[in-house]
Design a protein around this motif. Sequence first.
Motif, PDB file in Angstrom:
ATOM      1  N   ASN A  48     -43.092   3.586 -19.694  1.00 44.00           N
ATOM      2  CA  ASN A  48     -43.793   2.598 -18.872  1.00 44.00           C
ATOM      3  C   ASN A  48     -44.621   3.252 -17.784  1.00 44.00           C
ATOM      4  N   ILE A  49     -45.666   2.534 -17.388  1.00 37.19           N
ATOM      5  CA  ILE A  49     -46.526   3.029 -16.302  1.00 37.19           C
ATOM      6  C   ILE A  49     -46.712   1.916 -15.293  1.00 37.19           C
ATOM      7  N   TYR A  50     -46.369   2.237 -14.065  1.00 39.74           N
ATOM      8  CA  TYR A  50     -46.677   1.311 -12.973  1.00 39.74           C
ATOM      9  C   TYR A  50     -48.070   1.648 -12.462  1.00 39.74           C
ATOM     10  N   CYS A  51     -48.878   0.622 -12.225  1.00 44.73           N
ATOM     11  CA  CYS A  51     -50.235   0.892 -11.739  1.00 44.73           C
ATOM     12  C   CYS A  51     -50.599  -0.107 -10.647  1.00 44.73           C
ATOM     13  N   GLU A  52     -51.037   0.436  -9.520  1.00 46.59           N
ATOM     14  CA  GLU A  52     -51.509  -0.445  -8.448  1.00 46.59           C
ATOM     15  C   GLU A  52     -53.033  -0.368  -8.417  1.00 46.59           C
ATOM     16  N   LEU A  53     -53.688  -1.525  -8.553  1.00 44.49           N
ATOM     17  CA  LEU A  53     -55.147  -1.552  -8.464  1.00 44.49           C
ATOM     18  C   LEU A  53     -55.553  -1.795  -7.012  1.00 44.49           C
ATOM     19  N   ASN A  54     -56.808  -1.531  -6.713  1.00 45.19           N
ATOM     20  CA  ASN A  54     -57.252  -1.750  -5.336  1.00 45.19           C
ATOM     21  C   ASN A  54     -57.513  -3.218  -5.053  1.00 45.19           C
ATOM     22  N   GLU A  55     -57.778  -4.025  -6.124  1.00 45.94           N
ATOM     23  CA  GLU A  55     -57.975  -5.453  -5.856  1.00 45.94           C
ATOM     24  C   GLU A  55     -57.326  -6.329  -6.919  1.00 45.94           C
ATOM     25  N   LYS A  56     -57.136  -7.578  -6.549  1.00 48.76           N
ATOM     26  CA  LYS A  56     -56.406  -8.482  -7.437  1.00 48.76           C
ATOM     27  C   LYS A  56     -57.313  -9.004  -8.544  1.00 48.76           C
ATOM     28  N   VAL A  57     -56.691  -9.287  -9.690  1.00 43.68           N
ATOM     29  CA  VAL A  57     -57.434  -9.889 -10.803  1.00 43.68           C
ATOM     30  C   VAL A  57     -56.603 -11.036 -11.375  1.00 43.68           C
ATOM     31  N   ASN A  58     -57.278 -11.957 -12.064  1.00 46.32           N
ATOM     32  CA  ASN A  58     -56.553 -13.110 -12.602  1.00 46.32           C
ATOM     33  C   ASN A  58     -56.494 -13.056 -14.127  1.00 46.32           C
ATOM     34  N   LYS A  59     -55.850 -14.071 -14.701  1.00 41.56           N
ATOM     35  CA  LYS A  59     -55.636 -14.112 -16.149  1.00 41.56           C
ATOM     36  C   LYS A  59     -56.950 -14.125 -16.937  1.00 41.56           C
ATOM     37  N   VAL A  60     -57.928 -14.855 -16.406  1.00 43.88           N
ATOM     38  CA  VAL A  60     -59.201 -14.969 -17.133  1.00 43.88           C
ATOM     39  C   VAL A  60     -59.882 -13.597 -17.181  1.00 43.88           C
ATOM     40  N   GLN A  61     -59.899 -12.932 -16.043  1.00 44.88           N
ATOM     41  CA  GLN A  61     -60.519 -11.590 -16.007  1.00 44.88           C
ATOM     42  C   GLN A  61     -59.802 -10.639 -16.973  1.00 44.88           C
ATOM     43  N   LEU A  62     -58.460 -10.703 -16.932  1.00 43.01           N
ATOM     44  CA  LEU A  62     -57.682  -9.819 -17.813  1.00 43.01           C
ATOM     45  C   LEU A  62     -57.983 -10.130 -19.278  1.00 43.01           C
ATOM     46  N   SER A  63     -58.032 -11.425 -19.612  1.00 47.33           N
ATOM     47  CA  SER A  63     -58.247 -11.813 -21.012  1.00 47.33           C
ATOM     48  C   SER A  63     -59.573 -11.273 -21.528  1.00 47.33           C
ATOM     49  N   HIS A  64     -60.598 -11.398 -20.710  1.00 47.85           N
ATOM     50  CA  HIS A  64     -61.915 -10.907 -21.153  1.00 47.85           C
ATOM     51  C   HIS A  64     -61.928  -9.394 -21.313  1.00 47.85           C
ATOM     52  N   ALA A  65     -61.281  -8.727 -20.374  1.00 41.66           N
ATOM     53  CA  ALA A  65     -61.249  -7.256 -20.467  1.00 41.66           C
ATOM     54  C   ALA A  65     -60.470  -6.840 -21.719  1.00 41.66           C
ATOM     55  N   PHE A  66     -59.332  -7.491 -21.949  1.00 40.92           N
ATOM     56  CA  PHE A  66     -58.513  -7.130 -23.114  1.00 40.92           C
ATOM     57  C   PHE A  66     -59.286  -7.374 -24.411  1.00 40.92           C
ATOM     58  N   ARG A  67     -60.037  -8.465 -24.439  1.00 45.49           N
ATOM     59  CA  ARG A  67     -60.787  -8.739 -25.683  1.00 45.49           C
ATOM     60  C   ARG A  67     -61.692  -7.551 -26.024  1.00 45.49           C
ATOM     61  N   GLU A  68     -62.400  -7.089 -25.008  1.00 42.73           N
ATOM     62  CA  GLU A  68     -63.301  -5.939 -25.247  1.00 42.73           C
ATOM     63  C   GLU A  68     -62.514  -4.732 -25.768  1.00 42.73           C
ATOM     64  N   MET A  69     -61.356  -4.507 -25.143  1.00 42.22           N
ATOM     65  CA  MET A  69     -60.546  -3.339 -25.541  1.00 42.22           C
ATOM     66  C   MET A  69     -59.992  -3.507 -26.956  1.00 42.22           C
ATOM     67  N   PHE A  70     -59.532  -4.703 -27.286  1.00 43.59           N
ATOM     68  CA  PHE A  70     -58.900  -4.915 -28.599  1.00 43.59           C
ATOM     69  C   PHE A  70     -59.935  -4.811 -29.726  1.00 43.59           C
ATOM     70  N   LEU A  71     -61.148  -5.318 -29.460  1.00 41.42           N
ATOM     71  CA  LEU A  71     -62.167  -5.248 -30.516  1.00 41.42           C
ATOM     72  C   LEU A  71     -62.513  -3.787 -30.807  1.00 41.42           C
ATOM     73  N   GLN A  72     -62.569  -3.002 -29.752  1.00 40.78           N
ATOM     74  CA  GLN A  72     -62.932  -1.593 -29.959  1.00 40.78           C
ATOM     75  C   GLN A  72     -61.762  -0.743 -30.458  1.00 40.78           C
ATOM     76  N   TYR A  73     -60.548  -1.056 -29.957  1.00 37.12           N
ATOM     77  CA  TYR A  73     -59.382  -0.216 -30.304  1.00 37.12           C
ATOM     78  C   TYR A  73     -58.282  -1.089 -30.919  1.00 37.12           C
ATOM     79  N   PRO A  74     -58.387  -1.379 -32.226  1.00 37.99           N
ATOM     80  CA  PRO A  74     -57.402  -2.297 -32.835  1.00 37.99           C
ATOM     81  C   PRO A  74     -55.976  -1.756 -32.845  1.00 37.99           C
TER      82      PRO A  74
END
Length: 534
Positions: A48-74
């Motif tokens: 496991n990796i704990y990661c602290e980001l400098n700013e907060k993000v919400n579910k919608v932002q995460l979902s969009h980012a993940f989509r990009e990642m999943f399409l490129q890296y199945p």
Amino acid sequence: MSLEALSFDEYKPYITEELIERGHARRMGHLQDYFAIIQRQKLYNNFNIYCELNEKVNKVQLSHAFREMFLQYPALIEYIVPKFYPKHEAYYRSEEYLSKPCPIHDYIRVLNEVNINDIIMNEQDEYKSITTKISDIFVKNDYKFSNEISEMVSTIKIAICDPKKPNWRIICLPSKTSSTEWKDFILVSNHFDSDGTSAVNFFEDLTNILSKQANVENDTIVIGNDINIINYSKDYKLISKLPIPITERISYTPTLSSIPKFIVGNICKTKLQYTSDGGDTPAEFVSEDPLTYDYLINFSSEEVAKMKKTIKNCLYNSVTLTPFIQACFFVAMYKYNKILNLNNWWQWGVDCALATNARRLLPDDPETRDLYRYGSNVGGTHYFNLISQFNINEFEYDKFFKLVDYYHKNYQNSYRNGDELVGFGVLFSDLIINNTNMDKTIKDDYTNHKRGGLLFSNVGYRNEDLTKKVHVNNIIFSQSPGCMKFTFGLNLISTDKCGMNILMNGVRGSVKSRENFEDFCRFFRKTVENFAKL
Ligand SMILES: CC(=O)SCCNC(=O)CCNC(=O)[C@H](O)C(C)(C)COP(=O)(O)OP(=O)(O)OC[C@H]1O[C@@H](n2cnc3c(N)ncnc32)[C@H](O)[C@@H]1OP(=O)(O)O
């Protein structure tokens, strides 16, 4: 039910020829099969990796980012199609399966559908209790990661054959000011198709995409409090192909010269190595209680810079941090005086397995390398280190740096002469694969043995770009050894901002007590401070 391996047709409807032609399903390679085995035989839990980001993000932002990642890296959304799902666990443990070779590996394929709640562990009933406990501890600890959290996270189990969820999850840790946005995450993953490097890449890709995101609300497919990220029937044309197994790109076949050394090393490890007093490694790792005591040590960036400078001044420019930290650990282990039994004439050495990143052996072509950005793409050296060399006093710098130099040269040689891959190479030879049951071979090697020395995982240094809108403030890597025969774990990761985080593990029962282990960790820190001249 017959336990004969299913033929291709019987995999339907999970695997279709169409899926295979599109590059979205294939049989596992040898390395993937190895990591599938350690999960399905319950020999390993998670990293496991704990990661602290400098700013907060919400579910919608995460979902969009993940989509990009999943399409490129199945690889991020693949799962194993086991034989006899959902009775696969019983099947892989049956005497009938374990008693004969099974050289044809199972299929993997991409998931049919992925929603954000399939990824956020806090949203999943089976993990509600543990994520609530972890969140409560985080809040109580003033919104900071802690040793207790690390120990709790290490107990989490993630299925490898779930046709509805990936092999990893994220825990969203509470924020002081919002219940719908987060900046602290823990990525928890089984080892089947991910490793420490993938986990660091994950946060790098995530923050890169989040930093460029604009107005993502518009095209979000919301279902209740869930959000659809991938729908295979609609998205398949956009999803990249799964890469061929890394074992077909890199030769794991051992060189002839490496085999005698491997055999002698194994004999030494079996007969002459330090073993801890605790019980044997269990037949499987199923406990809900933490296996290890964990202890986090941090060195600031300035201290890490000083450490590197001292190493290079005392030796020469190409010497790296890994052999230095290893030497500090062994000297501390000796000088602490309460771990090694120096009166035992049969304990000559301590074994140390250093995980390495096998991606560096890929062809030097960015496109090919990018295909393996995610995956369990590791190698490792496993050496026997003589205890007599560890007896170094705090003022004996020359003697100490000679030891660092010796470890450094050993590692450099291991990258050249194939030692880095010999352990896996021998295991993946036709002789073993075609004539033994791999699950049984690996299980026998792991279980019912005394625990030895050190599992050393240095994920390394990441140059985090702090000018990115969303970037990593702090990152901590950990894994516990499960049924692997180690007493101690050293897990390193560094950035300029957070310095070097070393998460130390000591297996409960094998180390005397929490107090004793923590005292040893502090002693180790002092040893590093001394030899790095901090
Ligand atoms: C669950 C799991 O996946 S466990 C497996 C996780 N581990 C991995 O994936 C291993 C990844 N790391 C590697 O492969 C590394 O190359 C190792 C550990 C084999 C060897 O590391 P090193 O001997 O330190 O050499 P490496 O070539 O990687 O180091 C490059 C530079 O980074 C530095 N460095 C390495 N680790 C660190 C660190 N933790 N913090 C800061 N700097 C570091 C080195 O000192 C070196 O600096 P220099 O160029 O100024 O001399």
